[in-house]
Design a protein around this motif. Structure first.
Motif, PDB file in Angstrom:
ATOM      1  N   ARG A   1       0.827  -1.204   0.000  1.00  0.00           N
ATOM      2  CA  ARG A   1       0.000   0.000   0.000  1.00  0.00           C
ATOM      3  C   ARG A   1       0.861   1.253   0.000  1.00  0.00           C
ATOM      4  O   ARG A   1       0.422   2.319  -0.416  1.00  0.00           O
ATOM      5  CB  ARG A   1      -0.910   0.022   1.226  1.00  0.00           C
TER       6      ARG A   1
ATOM      7  N   ARG B   1      -6.893   0.584  -5.441  1.00  0.00           N
ATOM      8  CA  ARG B   1      -6.118   0.341  -4.229  1.00  0.00           C
ATOM      9  C   ARG B   1      -6.185   1.520  -3.257  1.00  0.00           C
ATOM     10  O   ARG B   1      -6.056   1.335  -2.039  1.00  0.00           O
ATOM     11  CB  ARG B   1      -4.651   0.079  -4.603  1.00  0.00           C
ATOM     12  N   HIS B   2      -6.386   2.739  -3.792  1.00  0.00           N
ATOM     13  CA  HIS B   2      -6.409   3.948  -2.962  1.00  0.00           C
ATOM     14  C   HIS B   2      -7.616   4.802  -3.350  1.00  0.00           C
ATOM     15  O   HIS B   2      -7.463   5.862  -3.982  1.00  0.00           O
ATOM     16  CB  HIS B   2      -5.111   4.741  -3.145  1.00  0.00           C
TER      17      HIS B   2
END
Length: 266
Positions: free
Chosen positions: A42, A135-136
């Motif tokens: 991440r 993912r974000h």
């Protein structure tokens, strides 16, 4: 009889041994560990040369990956590391999160890269933007601001530390996933991820909770590629590897069906 110290003085090369290499031979387990660390990351520590001063600069950056496993970052022109990688594209990225106990006992990988800015409005930008936001998702608030840009950190080689006494030197071919038709895979991924999350959420949950033993959570499919699936639940990420790399996007559907059947039968 000469003493040992005298013998060493008279013949400096005697009794010397070559230092034992700490680098282990690269195997498939090391390759998958390194690729998994990158795919699941991440965030990471970006090391670059500060623009103007030439001093070392380390920054925390949020990380995603392109289809082939190349790390991708989104940065602002206002940040020091953006100026750094624009002036000197050579950089490195450290990924791998510590867990309980000694942080040095947990695996991590240092990636040696060349930063390449992605042109806004290009096919690469569209693909990378979608994968990054998967993912974000909170980055959607600023991803399209004019002072933000995506960079692919093109991989050259890597240094993998799998824990104490487990060091490996990896090449580019050890790190990346070959993608024969990037655009075909990108088009397929877009629809497949949405379809799985909207219509087959139970299968996604089984992938995480049964096949990966990840525990109960609101799991969703974030990204997929020829090697496997990236599953997310809040700040948690998990990687589910296919038993074999897929060479054709048409092989994805039967693979997902087989994984769901496997999970239900466990």
């Amino acid at each position: 009889m000469a003493t040992r110290s005298e013998a060493l003085v008279s013949n400096p090369g005697e009794d010397r041994q070559e230092p034992k290499s700490v680098i282990r031979p690269t195997d498939d387990q090391a390759r998958q560990l390194a690729k998994g660390l990158v795919r699941a990351a991440r965030f990471g520590a970006l090391a670059a040369i500060e623009a103007g001063s030439g001093d070392p600069l380390a920054s925390r950056v949020a990380v995603a990956t392109d289809l082939d496993g190349t790390p991708v970052i989104l940065t602002s022109t206002l940040s020091g590391h953006t100026a750094a990688i624009k002036e000197t594209p050579a950089c490195s990225l450290l990924v791998g999160e510590p867990g309980k106990g000694d942080p040095l006992a947990h695996p991590r990988v240092s990636l040696f890269c060349e930063a390449r800015q992605i042109e806004r409005g290009s096919k690469d930008h569209t693909r990378v933007r979608r994968r990054y936001l998967a993912r974000h998702p909170k980055a959607e608030l600023y991803v399209d601001f004019g002072d933000f840009a995506f960079f692919r950190l093109e991989l050259n080689r890597a240094s993998l530390n799998g824990g104490f006494g487990k060091a490996f030197a990896l090449e580019q071919s050890d790190l990346l996933t070959p993608v024969a038709d990037l655009e075909q895979w990108a088009a397929m991924e877009d629809g497949a991820v949405a379809h799985m999350n909207e219509d087959h959420g139970e299968a996604v949950r089984l992938y995480a909770e049964v096949l990966l033993k990840a525990g109960s959570a609101n799991w969703r499919l974030a990204c997929l590629d020829p090697d496997g699936l990236d599953l997310v639940a809040g700040d948690r990420t998990k990687r589910l590897w296919f038993s074999e790399r897929l060479t054709d996007p048409q092989d994805l559907r039967p693979t997902l069906v087989a994984l769901a059947l496997q999970a239900r039968n466990n």
